[in-house]
Motif scaffolding. Structure first.
Motif, short mmCIF file in Angstrom:
data_model
loop_
_atom_site.label_atom_id
_atom_site.label_comp_id
_atom_site.label_asym_id
_atom_site.label_seq_id
_atom_site.Cartn_x
_atom_site.Cartn_y
_atom_site.Cartn_z
N TYR A 54 0.80 -1.28 -0.14
CA TYR A 54 -0.02 0.00 0.00
C TYR A 54 0.73 1.21 0.03
N THR A 55 1.69 1.14 0.94
CA THR A 55 2.56 2.51 0.95
C THR A 55 3.97 2.54 -0.01
N ARG A 56 4.49 1.11 -0.12
CA ARG A 56 5.58 0.98 -1.08
C ARG A 56 5.30 1.45 -2.40
N ILE A 57 4.27 1.13 -2.85
CA ILE A 57 3.54 1.49 -4.25
C ILE A 57 3.14 2.73 -4.31
N GLY A 58 2.11 3.02 -3.36
CA GLY A 58 1.48 4.45 -3.30
C GLY A 58 2.22 5.54 -3.37
N LEU A 59 3.22 5.58 -2.45
CA LEU A 59 3.89 6.61 -2.20
C LEU A 59 4.97 6.82 -3.45
N SER A 60 5.45 5.73 -4.04
CA SER A 60 6.44 6.07 -5.10
C SER A 60 5.49 6.58 -6.33
N VAL A 61 4.41 6.26 -6.50
CA VAL A 61 3.65 6.71 -7.54
C VAL A 61 3.29 8.25 -7.16
N LEU A 62 3.02 8.54 -6.13
CA LEU A 62 2.64 10.16 -5.76
C LEU A 62 3.80 10.88 -5.95
N ARG A 63 5.06 10.38 -5.48
CA ARG A 63 6.26 11.25 -5.44
C ARG A 63 6.74 11.51 -7.05
N ARG A 64 6.37 10.70 -7.93
CA ARG A 64 6.43 10.77 -9.28
C ARG A 64 5.82 11.82 -10.06
N LEU A 65 4.62 12.10 -9.33
CA LEU A 65 3.62 13.17 -10.07
C LEU A 65 3.64 14.40 -9.33
N LEU A 66 3.76 14.53 -8.04
CA LEU A 66 3.68 15.78 -7.34
C LEU A 66 5.07 16.42 -7.08
N PRO A 67 5.19 17.59 -6.95
CA PRO A 67 6.60 18.40 -6.75
C PRO A 67 6.96 17.78 -5.40
N GLU A 68 8.47 18.11 -5.48
CA GLU A 68 9.15 17.77 -4.37
C GLU A 68 8.88 18.56 -3.05
N GLY A 69 8.55 17.55 -2.00
CA GLY A 69 8.12 18.15 -0.87
C GLY A 69 6.70 18.19 -0.58
N ALA A 70 5.98 17.84 -1.60
CA ALA A 70 4.51 17.86 -1.36
C ALA A 70 3.80 16.58 -0.85
#
Length: 292
Positions: free
Chosen positions: A174-190
């Motif tokens: 859940y977090t391993r995949i979800g966070l990786s996806v979000l960090r590819r799409l959102l600006p650094e620090g978001a």
């Protein structure tokens, strides 16, 4: 360590973790792609290792599940041992109501009670066994040392404790995949640094140390790995993007970003696709047993 000969602790990281595959079943999850169904898909694979230490209890023994959520682990125990007294506690009345409904639908004698792990409304030594699936040492809930002491207080001498915990965010898909996806799409620090919340639980021997300090004996900890199959991409997407701590972050995405997130996620889990078109995703947890 006090009375080191008595406190036999095994801190083991298996190089080849035990692997169990779980694909769901009518007695545990439905076919709907709702949040409860999909979290149960992930956690149901832990039922066997968690319940094994308590299944030999005598008739009428009292088992308490800490931080039960909807109580699926308690229901699974009740299905196996109708002769046990099972109590499931949580601070969230909404999930407890869902648990009561599940127990009623299956005619299972599980009692659901609103209660904090930091102050258990149960008498000293009144419980024969304690179980918990991810909730007992979940970062952000009650302090770990307080929970360990409360568990030790209510558990009778010799009674077993059987729990599973997440040690870090990489353990759960859940977090391993979800966070990786979000960090590819959102600006650094978001995306918040959620990993820091798990820094204490990721410290080697942390959970075992709290249990030792609380007076638990014969502590054994091992890594348990299992795989859970989600029937299609939508089932996984609804879980990862539509549930829990990641949901607000996915909800903040624009329509274009959301479409991009779906593409990135589909690419990331493609290696886990099964011949049936589903996805078989691995997870790892600490499974800890002890005695009072």
């Amino acid at each position: 360590m006090v009375q080191e000969a008595e406190h036999r602790i095994q801190w083991t990281r298996c190089t080849r973790p035990h692997v169990v595959f779980f694909s769901g079943g009518s007695s545990v999850v439905s076919t709907a792609n709702d949040a409860s169904t999909n979290i149960m898909r992930l956690l149901a694979g832990l039922a066997d290792p968690l319940l094994a230490p308590v299944e030999g209890l005598p008739k009428g023994a009292h088992v308490v599940q800490l931080a039960c959520g909807t109580g699926e682990l308690s229901l699974a125990l009740a299905r196996r041992r109708l002769d046990l007294r099972v109590t499931a506690i949580d601070v969230n009345p909404t999930v407890l109501d869902a648990g009561r409904a599940g127990a009623a639908a299956q005619n299972l004698p599980v009692e659901f009670r609103t209660m904090s792990m930091a102050g258990l409304d149960l008498a000293d030594g009144s419980v024969d066994a304690i179980i918990s699936r991810m909730g007992m040492f979940l970062p952000g809930t009650a302090p770990f040392d307080v929970v360990a002491r409360e568990a030790a207080r209510i558990l009778r001498r010799g009674g077993p404790l059987s729990i599973a915990t997440w040690s870090d965010l990489a353990d759960s898909p859940y977090t391993r995949i979800g966070l990786s996806v979000l960090r590819r799409l959102l600006p650094e620090g978001a995306v918040p640094d959620m990993e820091v919340v798990f820094s204490e639980s990721a410290r080697p021997g942390a959970f075992e140390g709290y249990l030792t300090d609380a007076g638990f004996l014969d502590i054994e900890a091992e890594w348990f790995q299992w795989e859970t199959e989600y029937p299609d991409f939508e089932a996984w997407w609804e879980f990862d993007a539509g549930f829990g701590a990641l949901k607000p972050l996915f909800d903040s995405l624009s329509a274009g970003q959301r479409a991009g997130a779906r593409e990135v996620m589909a690419d990331m889990i493609e290696e886990h696709r099964t011949p049936s078109g589903g996805y078989r995703l691995p997870a790892t947890a600490r499974v800890i047993t002890a005695r009072r």
